[in-house]
Write an enzyme that holds these catalytic residues in place. Structure first.
Site, mmCIF file in Angstrom:
data_model
loop_
_atom_site.group_PDB
_atom_site.id
_atom_site.type_symbol
_atom_site.label_atom_id
_atom_site.label_comp_id
_atom_site.label_asym_id
_atom_site.label_seq_id
_atom_site.Cartn_x
_atom_site.Cartn_y
_atom_site.Cartn_z
ATOM 1 N N SER A 161 -3.617 -8.736 -3.880
ATOM 2 C CA SER A 161 -3.254 -9.760 -2.841
ATOM 3 C C SER A 161 -3.410 -11.229 -3.361
ATOM 4 O O SER A 161 -4.237 -11.469 -4.356
ATOM 5 C CB SER A 161 -4.071 -9.628 -1.685
HETATM 6 N N1 SAH Z 1 -7.125 -5.503 -1.969
HETATM 7 C C1 SAH Z 1 -6.354 -4.863 -3.073
HETATM 8 C C2 SAH Z 1 -5.045 -4.498 -2.573
HETATM 9 C C3 SAH Z 1 -4.144 -3.468 -3.316
HETATM 10 S S1 SAH Z 1 -2.528 -3.046 -2.644
HETATM 11 C C4 SAH Z 1 -6.351 -5.904 -4.251
HETATM 12 O O1 SAH Z 1 -6.156 -7.028 -3.865
HETATM 13 O O2 SAH Z 1 -6.446 -5.478 -5.587
HETATM 14 C C5 SAH Z 1 -3.090 -1.746 -1.768
HETATM 15 C C6 SAH Z 1 -3.692 -0.787 -2.338
HETATM 16 O O3 SAH Z 1 -3.801 0.165 -1.135
HETATM 17 C C7 SAH Z 1 -2.808 -0.150 -3.232
HETATM 18 O O4 SAH Z 1 -3.600 0.003 -4.438
HETATM 19 C C8 SAH Z 1 -2.460 1.237 -2.817
HETATM 20 O O5 SAH Z 1 -2.241 2.242 -3.939
HETATM 21 C C9 SAH Z 1 -3.495 1.457 -1.880
HETATM 22 N N2 SAH Z 1 -3.305 2.583 -0.924
HETATM 23 C C10 SAH Z 1 -2.139 2.687 -0.101
HETATM 24 N N3 SAH Z 1 -2.392 3.554 0.685
HETATM 25 C C11 SAH Z 1 -3.673 4.079 0.609
HETATM 26 C C12 SAH Z 1 -4.232 5.196 1.013
HETATM 27 N N4 SAH Z 1 -3.788 6.117 2.039
HETATM 28 N N5 SAH Z 1 -5.811 5.473 0.531
HETATM 29 C C13 SAH Z 1 -6.111 4.724 -0.363
HETATM 30 N N6 SAH Z 1 -5.533 3.786 -0.914
HETATM 31 C C14 SAH Z 1 -4.105 3.438 -0.514
#
Ligand code: SAH
Length: 302
Positions: free
Chosen positions: A137
């Site tokens: 993000s």
């Molecule tokens: N806050 C993180 C956001 C990563 S993007 C950062 O800034 O690094 C969102 C993340 O959610 C992705 O890595 C994706 O793989 C994860 N995600 C999506 N659905 C998910 C689920 N059901 N369980 C666990 N992780 C999930």
């Protein structure tokens, strides 16, 4: 080289700034500075940023391409990483995104450079692709979520980061709740879990990982992480069609969850569990996050 369709798809997968909502990337490029924060404005590279500013999307793809000459120049000029990270935080304070001293401190302490893939500019206020159809993000979204959760990230408290991706926010949470507290990341892509642990090992939260008050696990975050529940703070880093019940169940009375909810149109919801167990929900802002979904659905076409 990333092609245009990738750029467009990627551009649709980011969290919008709290100030200006429901704008796509192309629109943002034409906004005045106070809408789209140009965090490198004073560096020589920023001259290139601003000269790219009025160009249309195909040229913007240069900004998203790790191998471009542009990025090599940016790296050349980026100088001392710690100072640049501090500068990024100062810009967010200057533009009113960060008002909390504690949030500024933790974002200064956790250098974002350890969390972005090689060849990606760490201090630009934009989400960045991290592989597996996921993004880290934008700094202003991290700041916004940290501020919304600040009261629930006091020393000794328990925090859950669902969809922990790069581990950046999990590391911030761990530092805020301290060694008496507990910070847990849950991410369903095992490769991201592994790389997030490596990222955390390089940053200021490394001792907490070693001591065990910080951990990251592979799992379906829609189920939460019951082992360390109940949580004072739950952050969800991906957009859910609706708020998953297990996450509500694992929220402590007095606890707060910040979760993007929706499909195409998404709102960042602030969910408070009152002391009597009742739930209050309000919308903070419109956002665009990657979906909270199954691993198969996320990796489709990747
Ligand atoms: N806050 C993180 C956001 C990563 S993007 C950062 O800034 O690094 C969102 C993340 O959610 C992705 O890595 C994706 O793989 C994860 N995600 C999506 N659905 C998910 C689920 N059901 N369980 C666990 N992780 C999930």
């Amino acid at each position: 080289m990333m092609n245009l369709s990738t750029v467009i798809a990627y551009g649709c997968r980011y969290c919008t700034p709290p100030i200006k909502q429901l704008l796509n990337y192309t629109t943002l490029l034409h906004l005045p500075h106070h809408h789209h924060l140009h965090l490198q404005r004073r560096s020589p590279a920023s001259i290139f940023y601003s000269s790219f500013n009025n160009l249309k999307l195909p040229n913007f793809s240069l900004l998203l391409t790790g191998n471009s000459l542009f990025f090599r120049m940016e790296r050349f000029w980026s100088g001392n990483g710690v100072n640049k990270n501090k500068q990024m935080v100062e810009h967010l304070q200057h533009y009113g995104v960060i008002s909390s001293k504690k949030v500024a401190e933790v974002m200064e302490t956790v250098d974002r450079a350890f969390f972005v893939p090689d060849g990606t500019p760490p201090y630009v206020d934009s989400p960045m692709a991290i592989g597996y159809n996921a993004t880290i993000s934008a700094p202003h979204m991290h700041a916004t979520c940290l501020q919304l959760l600040e009261e629930n990230l006091q020393p000794g408290m328990h925090a859950l980061d669902v969809g922990s991706g790069t581990g950046y926010l999990t590391a911030c949470f761990a530092i805020m709740v301290g060694r008496q507290g507990r910070a847990v990341g849950v991410e369903h892509i095992p490769e991201l879990v592994a790389s997030s642990i490596e990222n955390i090992k390089k940053c200021a939260a490394a001792p907490l990982l070693k001591e065990g008050s910080l951990s990251v696990h592979t799992g379906d975050g829609r189920q939460g992480w019951p082992e360390c529940a109940p949580y004072d703070a739950i952050h969800v880093g991906a957009a859910a069609p609706e708020i998953p019940q297990p996450l509500l169940d694992q929220l402590k009375p007095g606890g707060r969850m910040v979760i993007p909810v929706g499909n195409i149109f998404q709102d960042l919801k602030v969910v408070d569990k009152n002391l009597d167990g009742s739930i209050s929900i309000r919308s903070e802002t419109s956002v665009r996050y990657v979906p909270l979904t199954s691993r198969d659905a996320q990796l489709r076409g990747y």
